[in-house]
Design a protein around this motif. Structure first.
Motif, mmCIF file in Angstrom:
data_model
loop_
_atom_site.group_PDB
_atom_site.id
_atom_site.type_symbol
_atom_site.label_atom_id
_atom_site.label_comp_id
_atom_site.label_asym_id
_atom_site.label_seq_id
_atom_site.Cartn_x
_atom_site.Cartn_y
_atom_site.Cartn_z
ATOM 1 N N ASP A 676 1.100 -0.996 0.023
ATOM 2 C CA ASP A 676 0.011 0.079 0.174
ATOM 3 C C ASP A 676 1.013 1.278 -0.028
ATOM 4 O OD1 ASP A 676 -2.163 1.611 0.261
ATOM 5 O OD2 ASP A 676 -2.736 0.982 2.341
ATOM 6 N N GLY A 677 0.421 2.300 -0.590
ATOM 7 C CA GLY A 677 1.232 3.541 -0.408
ATOM 8 C C GLY A 677 0.800 4.530 -1.867
ATOM 9 N N ALA A 678 1.558 5.411 -2.175
ATOM 10 C CA ALA A 678 1.258 6.469 -3.115
ATOM 11 C C ALA A 678 1.742 5.659 -4.436
ATOM 12 C CB ALA A 678 2.179 7.694 -2.959
ATOM 13 N N ALA A 679 0.833 5.823 -5.542
ATOM 14 C CA ALA A 679 1.236 5.328 -6.972
ATOM 15 C C ALA A 679 2.679 6.233 -7.416
ATOM 16 C CB ALA A 679 -0.010 5.551 -7.816
ATOM 17 N N ASP A 706 -10.092 5.947 -8.002
ATOM 18 C CA ASP A 706 -10.273 7.052 -6.916
ATOM 19 C C ASP A 706 -9.655 7.066 -5.485
ATOM 20 O OD1 ASP A 706 -11.739 4.881 -6.096
ATOM 21 O OD2 ASP A 706 -13.632 5.762 -5.566
ATOM 22 N N TYR A 707 -8.566 6.000 -5.434
ATOM 23 C CA TYR A 707 -7.918 5.430 -4.243
ATOM 24 C C TYR A 707 -6.794 7.111 -4.082
ATOM 25 C CZ TYR A 707 -5.063 3.719 -0.495
ATOM 26 O OH TYR A 707 -4.478 3.159 0.477
ATOM 27 N N ARG A 708 -6.987 7.338 -2.987
ATOM 28 C CA ARG A 708 -5.857 8.608 -2.551
ATOM 29 C C ARG A 708 -5.350 8.448 -1.228
ATOM 30 N NH1 ARG A 708 -6.957 8.933 -7.148
ATOM 31 N NH2 ARG A 708 -7.655 10.944 -8.403
ATOM 32 N N VAL A 709 -4.245 8.770 -1.298
ATOM 33 C CA VAL A 709 -3.249 9.021 0.239
ATOM 34 C C VAL A 709 -3.017 10.254 0.395
ATOM 35 C CG1 VAL A 709 -2.590 6.656 -0.102
ATOM 36 C CG2 VAL A 709 -1.312 8.324 -1.122
ATOM 37 N N THR A 710 -2.360 10.580 1.687
ATOM 38 C CA THR A 710 -2.088 12.046 1.977
ATOM 39 C C THR A 710 -0.334 12.437 1.775
ATOM 40 O OG1 THR A 710 -3.885 12.102 3.757
ATOM 41 C CG2 THR A 710 -1.966 13.644 3.827
ATOM 42 N N PRO A 748 8.941 7.960 -6.128
ATOM 43 C CA PRO A 748 8.928 8.892 -5.475
ATOM 44 C C PRO A 748 8.744 8.935 -4.220
ATOM 45 C CG PRO A 748 7.843 9.099 -7.490
ATOM 46 C CD PRO A 748 8.219 7.846 -7.208
ATOM 47 N N HIS A 749 7.729 7.948 -3.808
ATOM 48 C CA HIS A 749 7.225 7.755 -2.153
ATOM 49 C C HIS A 749 7.566 6.457 -1.876
ATOM 50 C CE1 HIS A 749 5.485 11.926 -2.276
ATOM 51 N NE2 HIS A 749 5.109 11.546 -3.550
ATOM 52 N N PRO A 750 7.576 6.256 -0.510
ATOM 53 C CA PRO A 750 7.725 5.003 -0.014
ATOM 54 C C PRO A 750 6.551 4.200 -0.076
ATOM 55 C CG PRO A 750 8.180 6.436 1.709
ATOM 56 C CD PRO A 750 8.101 7.182 0.559
ATOM 57 N N ALA A 769 5.813 3.314 10.048
ATOM 58 C CA ALA A 769 5.948 4.846 9.732
ATOM 59 C C ALA A 769 5.493 5.459 8.598
ATOM 60 C CB ALA A 769 7.205 5.009 9.951
ATOM 61 N N VAL A 770 5.688 4.705 7.535
ATOM 62 C CA VAL A 770 4.683 5.083 6.239
ATOM 63 C C VAL A 770 3.605 5.069 6.355
ATOM 64 C CG1 VAL A 770 4.609 4.263 3.610
ATOM 65 C CG2 VAL A 770 6.869 4.106 4.803
ATOM 66 N N LEU A 771 2.764 3.952 6.853
ATOM 67 C CA LEU A 771 1.416 3.761 6.972
ATOM 68 C C LEU A 771 0.869 4.986 7.757
ATOM 69 C CD1 LEU A 771 -0.574 0.649 8.191
ATOM 70 C CD2 LEU A 771 -0.996 2.778 9.270
ATOM 71 N N GLU A 772 1.535 5.607 8.883
ATOM 72 C CA GLU A 772 0.941 6.593 9.583
ATOM 73 C C GLU A 772 1.379 7.995 8.849
ATOM 74 O OE1 GLU A 772 1.844 8.608 13.877
ATOM 75 O OE2 GLU A 772 2.754 6.984 13.541
#
Length: 776
Positions: A676-679, A706-710, A748-750, A769-772
């Motif tokens: 799971d994470g940023a695309a 439509d899945y988004r993370v912060t 670009p993102h873990p 840590a990535v999850l949070e």
């Protein structure tokens, strides 16, 4: 306070030590308890407790015993029958070295619930004392603070101290809010109940609407708790009106768990008093089922309450036989109550009303003619729909006549069976079985009562009683004994004894097609494909036109990889195959195939590519603790498990679902890793998938567009991505972890895979840590 950290650490250690099964039970038993799967908890608990004791880990034993007891108390509403375990566990949890276990506080909640289930008003002062002693040991930083506060409030309500409960709940709520906690729906619902009990129905209804809005904004809530709130809403509306709204709010009997029986009975009885049309024998049946449960588990206060409600409504509709039975139960359980001042006068008044009625029924016709008078053509098992919309029969009225007629004609098999059916329809399966058992003991060669009794015993899963009945018939009715043994073994999925009994049955009755079909089914389930194929071929050879037997043979032939028979049957059934020889593995569209893992885990519908009329290959990975099915080549039963929609537009997108009956070939994959994470962008992810494919690994994307993370830097939304990576068996978890780190290092993102890392005994800190940081 984190009361679960020791559990997480223990799980990790267990997995590192190769005890993954025990680590899984630490997750699954609480999950099954919370999600109202009591039978699975009961099945898994002995293994879990034995393992904890073998490890000499008393904290783990407290953990498992608490969840097992919570399952019995909260899901099954057990009372006296659970008291010895509740007392034993609280003693065990308070020993030196055990009291420090955080779940020892939960054990206090268990004993409080047990006392409340036995006799809420009678034990209220004791429960209050236990809760107050426990609350003195903890504060609002403990998750247990909320649970114990709820138990104390429940005790206040049971003691008729509703205004104090309202005040106490608000005091505790403020303490939790001061800690930054959000009140859960169960706590808010208890506040609504307290407000109603305190004479504030409008405030209670407003609170229930508030909970509904919160859950709707959060994507929905727990079905059981929604059901309990709906009952509370219906109860309040039955008092305040409108009556139509109360009726609309009340859940059906079929939607209930035992924990909701008492409240539902109070609501529905209130509605039936105001609307006599609801006071039918169907309602009597449901109240009887609730009463039977409370009586069996020793929930004495609920048993007396429901028994008096049941008797009152029965008298109102003229069912004195039902009322007498209910009153007898009330009188028996009343003796076990510590506080009888409220219920004893109600029981006495009902007793007086019943004594004023005639004791014996008068038959409408002579006993020999009663079955004919009661429409014997509809003697088949009485479903509620049949009784209400079809024949108009009233088994509650009939049963008293039938039992009296059976006394007069003790050798009449039809009367005995008819009386048992009426008892069963009234919600009295134990009495129905006892009645038939007595008749069968006197008449062991009469098959119809035997098979009726068998059906009733199977419905109750009374396998010990069924085995005793079969043994009783071995000499005087051996064929019936074989059939009983076969049916019991089939129901329990005990294939070898089922096959033995069915083979013996067929040997005595070679033309028995039903027995031969069941034998073929048992052989298939046991993996004896040659026998299943032989039996199915013989059944088909006896028929001139295509039938279900042809489809069943097609499944067995496909499972056996007898492709010549598959092609021959396809012609008979009008199915067009693309190839003329060799294995049938063609393009037949897609389907869902349902796995139940022989009942060891919940049924799973897996997306698959159909390769023939009754074969498919699974396309999606499975996640632990479920067995891996990715790539499996399976044979399935041709019968649809779910019908297509009647809407033409929906039918165009219909994907059929079939039941898997055999695995022809395993896919050869190991445990899946959920990532799971940023695309990373389309190009980077394409390279990633290509690299996995080159290794023979599988990647399945499960996130939508439509899945988004912060973004932790800007707080802005980023395109998100979650997917599963599955390597072939033989690839270690550590190797899969290393490859994922290598292939995603320049993204670009873990991204993270904490659950897989935890199960593999790897460091999870970076993943967490990535999850949070990304709000995953």
């Amino acid at each position: 306070m984190d009361i679960w950290s020791w559990v997480t650490d223990l799980q990790r250690g267990l997995r590192e030590a190769g005890q993954g099964r025990l680590a899984d039970l630490i997750d699954s038993i609480p999950d099954d308890t919370y999600n109202s799967r009591p039978e699975r908890v009961l099945a898994a608990l002995p293994e879990a407790i034995a393992a904890a004791r073998a490890l000499k880990n008393p904290w783990l034993e407290i953990f498992f015993r608490h969840w097992g007891l919570n399952n019995r108390l909260s899901n099954l509403n057990e009372g006296d029958v659970a008291l010895s375990e509740a007392v034993s566990l609280i003693e065990f949890a308070h020993r030196d070295g055990h009291l420090e276990c955080p779940q020892s506080v939960c054990v206090t909640q268990d004993i409080a619930i047990c006392y409340a289930n036995i006799d809420g008003p009678g034990w209220a002062s004791d429960v209050l004392a236990v809760c107050e002693e426990t609350l003195a040991r903890i504060d609002a930083t403990w998750p247990c603070f909320c649970c114990i506060s709820r138990e104390k409030a429940d005790a206040l309500l049971a003691a008729d101290r509703a205004p104090e409960a309202v005040q106490f709940l608000e005091q505790q709520a403020q303490a939790m809010r001061d800690q930054g906690d959000t009140l859960d729906p169960a706590y808010l619902a208890l506040q609504a109940r307290a407000a109603w009990k305190a004479g504030q129905p409008d405030q209670a209804l407003t609170q229930l609407e508030h909970i509904d809005r919160l859950e709707a904004a959060d994507g929905g809530g727990d079905a059981e708790r929604q059901c309990q709130r709906a009952i509370l809403r219906a109860t309040i509306l039955a008092e305040t009106g409108p009556l139509s709204a109360a009726c609309a709010a009340l859940p059906t009997w079929e939607a209930l768990e035992p924990s909701a029986y008492a409240d539902w009975a109070t609501a529905v009885v209130s509605l039936a008093r105001q609307d006599p049309r609801r006071n039918t024998w169907h309602l009597g049946r449901q109240l009887q089922q609730a009463l039977t449960h409370f009586s069996r588990v020793g929930a004495h206060h609920d048993a007396v309450t429901v028994a008096t409600q049941h008797a009152e409504l029965a008298l109102t509709r003229g069912a004195s036989w039902t009322a007498r039975r209910a009153l007898a139960v009330a009188q028996a359980h009343l003796l076990s109550l510590r506080r009888r001042d409220t219920l004893a006068p109600i029981v006495s008044a009902l007793d007086a009303r019943l004594h004023a009625l005639p004791a014996q029924p008068r038959l409408p016709v002579p006993a020999a003619e009663l079955v004919g008078h009661l429409q014997p053509s509809e003697q088949t098992e009485q479903t509620e729909q049949t009784e209400e919309e079809g024949s108009g029969r009233n088994p509650e009225r009939d049963v008293e006549w039938l039992l009296a007629a059976c006394v007069e004609r003790p050798n009449d098999a039809e009367l005995a069976e008819f009386a048992a059916v009426a008892l069963h329809a009234c919600g009295l399966p134990d009495e129905a079985c006892a009645h038939l058992s007595q008749f069968v003991a006197r008449h062991p060669t009469q098959d119809a009562p035997i098979y009726r009794l068998m059906s009733m015993l199977l419905e109750r899963s009374a396998f010990d009683e069924l085995a005793a009945l079969a043994q009783q018939l071995v000499t005087l009715n051996p064929q019936a004994a074989r059939w009983l043994r076969a049916q019991a073994a089939l129901r329990q999925k005990q294939w070898p004894p089922a096959i033995e009994a069915l083979a013996a049955y067929v040997a005595s009755e070679p033309q028995a097609r039903g027995a031969r079909r069941l034998w073929a089914h048992a052989a298939m389930s046991a993996g004896d494909l040659p026998t299943a194929l032989r039996l199915r071929q013989a059944l088909v050879a006896e028929q001139d036109t295509p039938s279900d037997d042809h489809w069943d043979l097609l499944t067995v032939a496909s499972a056996s990889q007898d492709w010549a028979t598959v092609r021959q049957l396809s012609l008979v059934l009008g199915l067009s195959l693309q190839s003329d020889s060799g294995p049938v593995e063609e393009a037949w569209g897609v389907a869902y195939v349902r796995h139940d893992d022989n009942g060891t885990s919940p049924a799973r519908d897996l997306y698959a590519r159909r390769t023939g009329p009754v074969t498919a290959r699974v396309l999606v990975p499975s996640h632990a603790p479920n067995p891996q099915c990715l790539g499996d080549w399976v044979a399935f039963d041709a019968a649809l498990l779910e019908p297509p929609s009647e809407d033409e537009a929906e039918r165009a997108h219909f994907v059929p679902t079939f039941r898997v009956v055999h695995t022809l070939e395993k896919g050869g994959f190991g445990e899946s890793c959920f990532v799971d994470g940023a695309a990373p962008g389309e190009a980077a992810f394409t390279c990633f998938r290509d690299a996995l494919a080159a290794r023979g690994w599988h990647c399945w994307v499960s996130s939508g567009d439509d899945y988004r993370v912060t973004d932790p830097a800007s707080g802005e939304p980023l395109e998100g991505l979650h997917f599963s990576v599955t390597a072939p068996q033989g690839v270690s978890a550590r190797e899969l972890d290393q490859v994922l780190h290598q292939l995603t290092a320049d993204w670009p993102h873990p991204v993270c895979w904490p659950r897989f890392a935890d199960r593999a005994g790897l460091d999870t800190s970076a993943h967490l840590a990535v999850l949070e940081r990304y709000g995953l």
